[in-house]
Motif scaffolding. Structure first.
Motif, PDB file in Angstrom:
ATOM      1  N   LEU A  91      -3.146  -0.280  -4.349  1.00  0.00           N
ATOM      2  CA  LEU A  91      -3.427   0.420  -3.151  1.00  0.00           C
ATOM      3  C   LEU A  91      -3.791  -0.663  -1.873  1.00  0.00           C
ATOM      4  CD1 LEU A  91      -6.007   2.681  -5.063  1.00  0.00           C
ATOM      5  CD2 LEU A  91      -3.768   3.495  -4.080  1.00  0.00           C
ATOM      6  N   ALA A  92      -4.243  -1.647  -2.048  1.00  0.00           N
ATOM      7  CA  ALA A  92      -4.361  -2.630  -0.962  1.00  0.00           C
ATOM      8  C   ALA A  92      -3.282  -3.005  -0.487  1.00  0.00           C
ATOM      9  CB  ALA A  92      -5.270  -3.660  -1.483  1.00  0.00           C
ATOM     10  N   SER A  93      -2.300  -3.251  -1.283  1.00  0.00           N
ATOM     11  CA  SER A  93      -0.829  -3.375  -0.839  1.00  0.00           C
ATOM     12  C   SER A  93      -0.089  -2.185  -0.280  1.00  0.00           C
ATOM     13  CB  SER A  93       0.013  -3.738  -1.977  1.00  0.00           C
ATOM     14  OG  SER A  93      -0.231  -4.873  -2.731  1.00  0.00           O
ATOM     15  N   ILE A  94      -0.337  -0.933  -0.565  1.00  0.00           N
ATOM     16  CA  ILE A  94       0.045   0.043   0.255  1.00  0.00           C
ATOM     17  C   ILE A  94      -0.625   0.208   1.637  1.00  0.00           C
ATOM     18  CG2 ILE A  94      -0.032   2.789   0.359  1.00  0.00           C
ATOM     19  CD1 ILE A  94       0.042   2.598  -2.632  1.00  0.00           C
ATOM     20  N   PHE A 135       9.325  -2.186   4.744  1.00  0.00           N
ATOM     21  CA  PHE A 135       8.063  -1.913   3.946  1.00  0.00           C
ATOM     22  C   PHE A 135       7.757  -0.453   3.524  1.00  0.00           C
ATOM     23  CE2 PHE A 135       6.572  -5.362   7.168  1.00  0.00           C
ATOM     24  CZ  PHE A 135       6.728  -6.273   6.353  1.00  0.00           C
ATOM     25  N   ILE A 136       8.376   0.467   4.302  1.00  0.00           N
ATOM     26  CA  ILE A 136       8.324   1.783   3.670  1.00  0.00           C
ATOM     27  C   ILE A 136       9.068   1.913   2.436  1.00  0.00           C
ATOM     28  CG2 ILE A 136       9.358   4.293   4.049  1.00  0.00           C
ATOM     29  CD1 ILE A 136       8.979   3.718   7.197  1.00  0.00           C
ATOM     30  N   CYS A 137       9.920   1.257   1.950  1.00  0.00           N
ATOM     31  CA  CYS A 137      10.774   1.375   0.878  1.00  0.00           C
ATOM     32  C   CYS A 137       9.595   0.647  -0.298  1.00  0.00           C
ATOM     33  CB  CYS A 137      12.099   0.621   0.595  1.00  0.00           C
ATOM     34  SG  CYS A 137      13.424   1.415   1.661  1.00  0.00           S
ATOM     35  N   ALA A 138       9.154  -0.279   0.060  1.00  0.00           N
ATOM     36  CA  ALA A 138       8.120  -1.033  -0.812  1.00  0.00           C
ATOM     37  C   ALA A 138       7.042  -0.007  -1.067  1.00  0.00           C
ATOM     38  CB  ALA A 138       7.803  -2.175  -0.182  1.00  0.00           C
ATOM     39  N   THR A 139       6.481   0.545  -0.122  1.00  0.00           N
ATOM     40  CA  THR A 139       5.422   1.349  -0.354  1.00  0.00           C
ATOM     41  C   THR A 139       5.890   2.705  -0.950  1.00  0.00           C
ATOM     42  OG1 THR A 139       4.359   0.960   2.199  1.00  0.00           O
ATOM     43  CG2 THR A 139       3.750   3.022   1.095  1.00  0.00           C
ATOM     44  N   VAL A 140       6.683   3.452  -0.891  1.00  0.00           N
ATOM     45  CA  VAL A 140       7.155   4.340  -1.745  1.00  0.00           C
ATOM     46  C   VAL A 140       7.524   4.029  -3.167  1.00  0.00           C
ATOM     47  CG1 VAL A 140       9.236   6.073  -2.244  1.00  0.00           C
ATOM     48  CG2 VAL A 140       8.463   5.727   0.209  1.00  0.00           C
ATOM     49  N   LEU A 141       8.109   2.861  -3.446  1.00  0.00           N
ATOM     50  CA  LEU A 141       8.266   2.527  -4.856  1.00  0.00           C
ATOM     51  C   LEU A 141       7.044   2.223  -5.490  1.00  0.00           C
ATOM     52  CD1 LEU A 141      11.415   0.001  -4.329  1.00  0.00           C
ATOM     53  CD2 LEU A 141      11.292   2.246  -5.382  1.00  0.00           C
ATOM     54  N   ILE A 142       6.009   1.450  -4.759  1.00  0.00           N
ATOM     55  CA  ILE A 142       4.481   1.407  -5.404  1.00  0.00           C
ATOM     56  C   ILE A 142       4.036   2.552  -5.717  1.00  0.00           C
ATOM     57  CG2 ILE A 142       2.088   0.526  -4.865  1.00  0.00           C
ATOM     58  CD1 ILE A 142       3.598  -1.829  -3.252  1.00  0.00           C
ATOM     59  N   ALA A 191      -6.647   7.083   0.843  1.00  0.00           N
ATOM     60  CA  ALA A 191      -7.602   6.185   1.337  1.00  0.00           C
ATOM     61  C   ALA A 191      -6.874   4.841   1.963  1.00  0.00           C
ATOM     62  CB  ALA A 191      -8.363   5.528   0.104  1.00  0.00           C
ATOM     63  N   PRO A 192      -5.661   4.399   1.665  1.00  0.00           N
ATOM     64  CA  PRO A 192      -5.003   3.497   2.106  1.00  0.00           C
ATOM     65  C   PRO A 192      -4.522   4.026   3.702  1.00  0.00           C
ATOM     66  CG  PRO A 192      -4.150   3.768  -0.151  1.00  0.00           C
ATOM     67  CD  PRO A 192      -4.846   4.663   0.084  1.00  0.00           C
ATOM     68  N   LEU A 193      -4.120   5.138   3.479  1.00  0.00           N
ATOM     69  CA  LEU A 193      -3.509   5.715   4.907  1.00  0.00           C
ATOM     70  C   LEU A 193      -4.623   5.856   5.772  1.00  0.00           C
ATOM     71  CD1 LEU A 193      -1.146   7.085   6.585  1.00  0.00           C
ATOM     72  CD2 LEU A 193      -1.888   9.214   5.702  1.00  0.00           C
ATOM     73  N   LEU A 194      -5.900   6.270   5.423  1.00  0.00           N
ATOM     74  CA  LEU A 194      -6.840   6.381   6.341  1.00  0.00           C
ATOM     75  C   LEU A 194      -7.339   4.802   6.756  1.00  0.00           C
ATOM     76  CD1 LEU A 194      -9.215   9.185   4.577  1.00  0.00           C
ATOM     77  CD2 LEU A 194      -7.857   9.291   6.822  1.00  0.00           C
ATOM     78  N   MET A 195      -7.277   3.903   5.810  1.00  0.00           N
ATOM     79  CA  MET A 195      -7.855   2.688   6.276  1.00  0.00           C
ATOM     80  C   MET A 195      -6.846   2.030   6.964  1.00  0.00           C
ATOM     81  SD  MET A 195     -10.019   0.396   5.683  1.00  0.00           S
ATOM     82  CE  MET A 195     -10.981   0.386   4.132  1.00  0.00           C
ATOM     83  N   ALA A 196      -5.497   2.351   7.006  1.00  0.00           N
ATOM     84  CA  ALA A 196      -4.339   1.731   7.861  1.00  0.00           C
ATOM     85  C   ALA A 196      -4.521   2.369   9.658  1.00  0.00           C
ATOM     86  CB  ALA A 196      -2.888   2.198   7.408  1.00  0.00           C
ATOM     87  N   GLY A 197      -5.103   3.647   9.359  1.00  0.00           N
ATOM     88  CA  GLY A 197      -5.201   4.273  10.883  1.00  0.00           C
ATOM     89  C   GLY A 197      -6.415   3.665  11.341  1.00  0.00           C
TER      90      GLY A 197
END
Length: 558
Positions: free
Chosen positions: A162-165, A446-453, A496-502
């Motif tokens: 999740l941290a990677s995402i 990075f999007i491909c990596a995120t989707v695969l994770i 949570a990762p999406l909100l933290m990224a924001g």
């Protein structure tokens, strides 16, 4: 890869505004290299798996699931460390005032954010679940009991994922926003950097070697040059629609308390601390006559007095002192117009210092730069706009470049430059188009990596959780209950990762804005709009991926 590489090439050529070549080629060397690299990666992963399996007893592997999993324990010290590191990173991002300092501290802030994200998702999330369990009203609730219990185990196993995402999402947003702003703001950037169709700049170096007064040199050198330029207009029957000129002398130094300016060439060109960069400032000296002509005022100055015009920030001192030059600041003037090269770099604080006459600078003409040359030079900037097509403007520009050969400055050491806005546009689009292409390419990776994770997390955890949900159904949990619990858990885990990224993007915004100013980007509104649109589009895409993978997870566990 081969098919899409051509699309990538075509997009790059469009972005940098070059001619498109539709010839299709298969790069065999690239194919071979890719095959070798992926074969090596596959072999290393296989070897690691074989070693791991060979070291494990076969019986313990078969009975591994029946042993159960130890209850997760959150490390509150690591969680607090993550919060402290994140607070430091955010403070760095919002407190830095100078663009040069921002670019120096940017990678440190990014590194701190990455470390903090991993600490918070690995230890902080488990700690949070433990605290929720202690709240009996919240925990012993049909809606929350299963989701909180399983989420604690999930965070323990997958906090790093999740941290990677979160980190990848932040990199996607930050990289795309930066490069998109530079590309779509190219026209504004070019207009900011080159306010006129054609700009001339002349520098006279050895002011201390001439017997003429500095103000007299303007009449002897710059007036004849302007006359030569106007002859070229008359020859073609052209009248500039707008023209401006300014004479000035510029120096950079360290501004201290009380208005004391220190010039040290070794410190200006060497490595500097962030505190020194905050003190660095540029000073443009102009005569009172030029100031009144430019601003339309009719101010007067006594000998030893000066007017200060802050171009960025404020000047809170009542005096100005540089080596043997000491001035009393009689007044301040805000709103000095953008003219010539004065204050164009936007990198450090800049001030215009209005003197009764430029000859006032005579006591400090001997200051030397790192090359042993005079640090103070007399500069003349002249810019004009004319009507016509870009080709016609470039034709006049090519003709006027011959002024390099005109001997109008007697024996004075001097430099001469001429710049055409239309000639520079191709270079700007080439650089910013290339950066935009790299930004999109990295964002896609990075999007491909995120989707695969996300996908493989959902599938693998679905098969792990299926026996547990089977037991829950046997003791009375319905499929609707399973769906509600899964959705509650998934929303918490994956958003949570999406909100933290924001949040990361919001705090990084001031620092990114200052870094972009180094590229002469000045359109703050465009940057805000780009950041909002990028985050919303990414959030929609993220939600779609979440929905699809959650559906897969539910189908496995129920």
């Amino acid at each position: 890869g081969i098919a899409f590489s051509k699309y990538a090439e075509l997009f790059l050529l469009r972005a940098i505004r070059e001619n498109v070549d539709y010839t299709f080629r298969i790069p065999l060397d690239a194919v071979k290299l890719t095959a070798i690299v992926y074969a090596l990666i596959f072999c290393l992963i296989s070897l690691k798996s074989l070693i791991s399996v060979s070291r494990t007893d076969a019986l313990s592997l078969l009975k591994a699931e029946s042993f159960g999993e130890k209850p997760p324990k959150g490390n509150i010290l690591l969680a607090l460390a993550g919060l402290v590191i994140l607070a430091i990173a955010y403070y760095l991002a919002v407190s830095i005032k100078q663009p040069l300092t921002a670019i120096m501290m940017f990678f440190l802030a990014v590194l701190l954010v990455i470390i903090a994200s991993y600490l918070l998702f690995i230890s902080g999330s488990v700690t949070l679940c433990s605290l929720l369990k202690k709240n009996k009203k919240y925990y012993y609730n049909k809606k929350n009991f299963v989701s909180v219990s399983s989420m604690a185990y999930r965070m323990k196993r997958n906090g790093a994922g999740l941290a990677s995402i979160c980190v990848l999402s932040s990199l996607i947003l930050g990289g795309f926003v930066s490069t998109a702003c530079l590309y779509f703001g190219s026209e504004d950037t070019i207009d900011s950097r080159y306010p006129y169709d054609t700009s001339f700049s002349v520098d006279i170096y050895n002011l201390d070697k001439t017997d003429y007064a500095i103000d007299e040199l303007e009449e002897r050198c710059f007036v004849p040059l302007r006359a030569e330029l106007e002859k070229s207009f008359d020859k073609r029957g052209i009248t500039p629609t707008k023209s401006e000129q300014v004479s000035y002398s510029c120096i950079y130094g360290m501004l201290s308390e009380g208005g004391e300016v220190t010039y040290d060439s070794s410190r200006l060109v060497g490595d500097q601390s962030s505190s020194e960069l905050e003190r660095l400032a540029g000073f443009y000296f102009i005569s009172l006559k030029s100031f009144n002509e430019i601003t339309g005022r009719s101010d007067s100055l006594e000998k030893g007095d000066a007017i200060i015009c802050p171009l960025s920030g404020d000047y809170k001192y009542t005096s100005f002192s540089l080596d043997k030059l000491h001035l009393n600041i009689s007044s301040k003037y805000f709103g000095f117009p953008r003219i010539g090269e004065i204050g164009i770099d936007n990198i450090v604080r800049a001030y215009v210092v209005v003197l009764p006459e430029l000859e006032t600078l005579r006591p400090i003409l001997g200051i030397k730069d790192s090359m042993g040359e005079n640090a103070l030079r007399l500069s003349w900037d002249y810019g004009y706009d004319i009507e016509g097509t870009p080709a016609e403007k470039l034709s006049i520009y090519d003709e006027q470049r011959a002024f390099y050969k005109i001997k109008f400055l007697d024996d004075l050491a001097h430099g001469f430059s001429i710049v055409s806005k239309d000639a520079e546009k191709a270079d700007y689009y080439s650089v910013y188009g290339g950066l935009f292409f790299i930004g999109i390419l990295l964002s896609l990776i990075f999007i491909c990596a995120t989707v695969l994770i996300i996908y493989y997390k959902q599938v693998s955890e679905g098969y792990e959780d299926a026996p547990r949900f089977e037991i829950m159904q046997k003791i009375g949990m319905t499929k609707e209950d399973i769906r509600k619990n899964v959705n509650s858990q998934m929303v918490t885990v994956f958003f949570a990762p999406l909100l933290m990224a924001g949040v990361h993007l919001c705090f990084a915004f001031p620092m990114v804005w200052k870094c972009l100013q180094l590229f002469y980007f000045t359109n703050l509104r465009l940057m805000i709009e780009t950041a909002l649109i990028a985050y919303l589009v990414f959030a929609v895409f993220y939600t779609v991926v979440y929905k699809l993978t959650t559906r897969k997870y539910i189908s496995i566990v129920s």
